[in-house]
Motif scaffolding. Structure first.
Motif, short mmCIF file in Angstrom:
data_model
loop_
_atom_site.label_atom_id
_atom_site.label_comp_id
_atom_site.label_asym_id
_atom_site.label_seq_id
_atom_site.Cartn_x
_atom_site.Cartn_y
_atom_site.Cartn_z
N TYR A 125 7.96 -10.17 11.04
CA TYR A 125 6.53 -9.92 10.85
C TYR A 125 6.23 -8.45 10.53
O TYR A 125 5.44 -8.15 9.63
N ASN A 126 6.84 -7.52 11.26
CA ASN A 126 6.59 -6.10 11.02
C ASN A 126 7.03 -5.69 9.62
O ASN A 126 6.36 -4.89 8.96
N ASP A 127 8.14 -6.24 9.17
CA ASP A 127 8.60 -5.94 7.81
C ASP A 127 7.68 -6.55 6.77
O ASP A 127 7.42 -5.95 5.73
N LEU A 128 7.17 -7.76 7.05
CA LEU A 128 6.23 -8.40 6.13
C LEU A 128 4.95 -7.58 6.01
O LEU A 128 4.41 -7.41 4.91
N ARG A 129 4.48 -7.05 7.12
CA ARG A 129 3.29 -6.20 7.10
C ARG A 129 3.54 -4.95 6.28
O ARG A 129 2.69 -4.54 5.48
N ASP A 130 4.72 -4.35 6.42
CA ASP A 130 5.06 -3.16 5.64
C ASP A 130 5.17 -3.49 4.15
O ASP A 130 4.76 -2.69 3.31
N ILE A 131 5.71 -4.66 3.83
CA ILE A 131 5.83 -5.08 2.43
C ILE A 131 4.44 -5.23 1.81
O ILE A 131 4.18 -4.74 0.70
N LYS A 132 3.54 -5.90 2.51
CA LYS A 132 2.18 -6.09 1.98
C LYS A 132 1.46 -4.75 1.80
O LYS A 132 0.80 -4.53 0.78
N THR A 133 1.61 -3.87 2.77
CA THR A 133 0.98 -2.55 2.67
C THR A 133 1.53 -1.79 1.47
O THR A 133 0.77 -1.15 0.72
N LYS A 134 2.83 -1.83 1.28
CA LYS A 134 3.45 -1.12 0.17
C LYS A 134 3.04 -1.73 -1.17
O LYS A 134 2.82 -1.01 -2.15
N LEU A 135 2.94 -3.06 -1.23
CA LEU A 135 2.50 -3.71 -2.47
C LEU A 135 1.08 -3.30 -2.83
O LEU A 135 0.77 -3.03 -4.00
N ILE A 136 0.20 -3.23 -1.84
CA ILE A 136 -1.18 -2.80 -2.10
C ILE A 136 -1.20 -1.35 -2.57
O ILE A 136 -1.93 -1.00 -3.49
N GLU A 137 -0.38 -0.52 -1.96
CA GLU A 137 -0.29 0.89 -2.37
C GLU A 137 0.19 1.02 -3.81
O GLU A 137 -0.36 1.80 -4.59
N VAL A 138 1.20 0.23 -4.18
CA VAL A 138 1.70 0.26 -5.56
C VAL A 138 0.64 -0.25 -6.53
O VAL A 138 0.44 0.32 -7.61
N CYS A 139 -0.05 -1.33 -6.14
CA CYS A 139 -1.10 -1.88 -7.00
C CYS A 139 -2.21 -0.87 -7.26
O CYS A 139 -2.71 -0.74 -8.38
N GLU A 140 -2.60 -0.14 -6.22
CA GLU A 140 -3.64 0.87 -6.40
C GLU A 140 -3.15 2.03 -7.24
O GLU A 140 -3.89 2.59 -8.06
N ALA A 141 -1.89 2.42 -7.09
CA ALA A 141 -1.35 3.53 -7.87
C ALA A 141 -1.15 3.16 -9.34
O ALA A 141 -1.33 3.99 -10.23
N LYS A 142 -0.77 1.91 -9.61
CA LYS A 142 -0.47 1.48 -10.98
C LYS A 142 -1.63 0.73 -11.63
O LYS A 142 -1.48 0.21 -12.73
N ASN A 143 -2.77 0.63 -10.95
CA ASN A 143 -3.95 -0.10 -11.44
C ASN A 143 -3.63 -1.56 -11.76
O ASN A 143 -4.02 -2.10 -12.79
N ILE A 144 -2.90 -2.19 -10.87
CA ILE A 144 -2.58 -3.61 -10.99
C ILE A 144 -3.56 -4.37 -10.10
O ILE A 144 -3.67 -4.07 -8.91
N PRO A 145 -4.29 -5.33 -10.66
CA PRO A 145 -5.23 -6.09 -9.81
C PRO A 145 -4.48 -6.97 -8.79
O PRO A 145 -3.45 -7.56 -9.10
N PHE A 146 -5.02 -7.02 -7.56
CA PHE A 146 -4.43 -7.84 -6.53
C PHE A 146 -5.52 -8.56 -5.78
O PHE A 146 -6.68 -8.14 -5.76
N SER A 147 -5.15 -9.70 -5.19
CA SER A 147 -6.13 -10.50 -4.44
C SER A 147 -5.42 -11.22 -3.32
O SER A 147 -4.19 -11.35 -3.32
N ASN A 148 -6.21 -11.69 -2.36
CA ASN A 148 -5.67 -12.49 -1.28
C ASN A 148 -5.61 -13.94 -1.72
O ASN A 148 -6.46 -14.42 -2.46
N LEU A 149 -4.62 -14.65 -1.24
CA LEU A 149 -4.49 -16.08 -1.56
C LEU A 149 -5.04 -16.91 -0.44
O LEU A 149 -5.00 -16.61 0.68
#
Length: 149
Positions: A125-149
């Motif tokens: 779970y802790n690693d999954l939380r870190d993965i999601k946080t990092k993905l959101i950070e990358v999306c914001e840095a690269k201007n990639i749209p993201f959404s919750n499922l």
């Protein structure tokens, strides 16, 4: 931006202990089987020796050759995933990603040429939380749209 690297493997101490114990089992069992074979006693102890050699060899192979390196790496250029039962060929470059959907344990990545569905059900779970946080950070840095499922 810092890279996120998550590796799941057997600790080195456990690996070395297993190799030592399995090597000792192979040597002892091989000696027992050879002594019984040289004395032409192909009975119980001979087959116990062969079974010990087989079990020791399987233990050595399971911590060396057959050990899969589970790995997740997220950096500024790509996402590298090596997890069981995933249909990803090594990595996904962020320049080919058009949108990301983030679910509870599933991440969908819509690419320019291919879509990926990654199941993180076997990740802590802790690693999954870190993965999601990092993905959101990358999306914001690269201007990639993201959404919750």
């Amino acid at each position: 931006m810092n890279d996120l690297i998550i590796k799941y493997s057997i600790p080195q101490r456990i690996k070395m202990t297993t190799l030592f114990a399995a090597g000792f089992l192979v040597a002892l069992s091989l000696g027992l089987a050879l002594v019984e074979a040289l004395n032409n006693h192909f009975a119980f102890y001979f087959f116990v020796g062969l079974a010990g050699v087989l079990i020791g060899a399987l233990a050595i192979l399971s911590v060396t050759v057959w050990l899969s390196d589970l790995r997740i790496e997220i950096n500024s250029t790509q996402l590298i995933i090596k997890l069981p039962k995933q249909k990803i060929d090594g990595f996904i470059a962020w320049e080919n990603v058009s949108q990301i959907g983030i679910g509870l344990s599933i991440i969908t990545i819509m690419g320019n040429d291919k879509n990926y569905k990654i199941d993180f059900g076997n990740v802590k779970y802790n690693d999954l939380r870190d993965i999601k946080t990092k993905l959101i950070e990358v999306c914001e840095a690269k201007n990639i749209p993201f959404s919750n499922l």
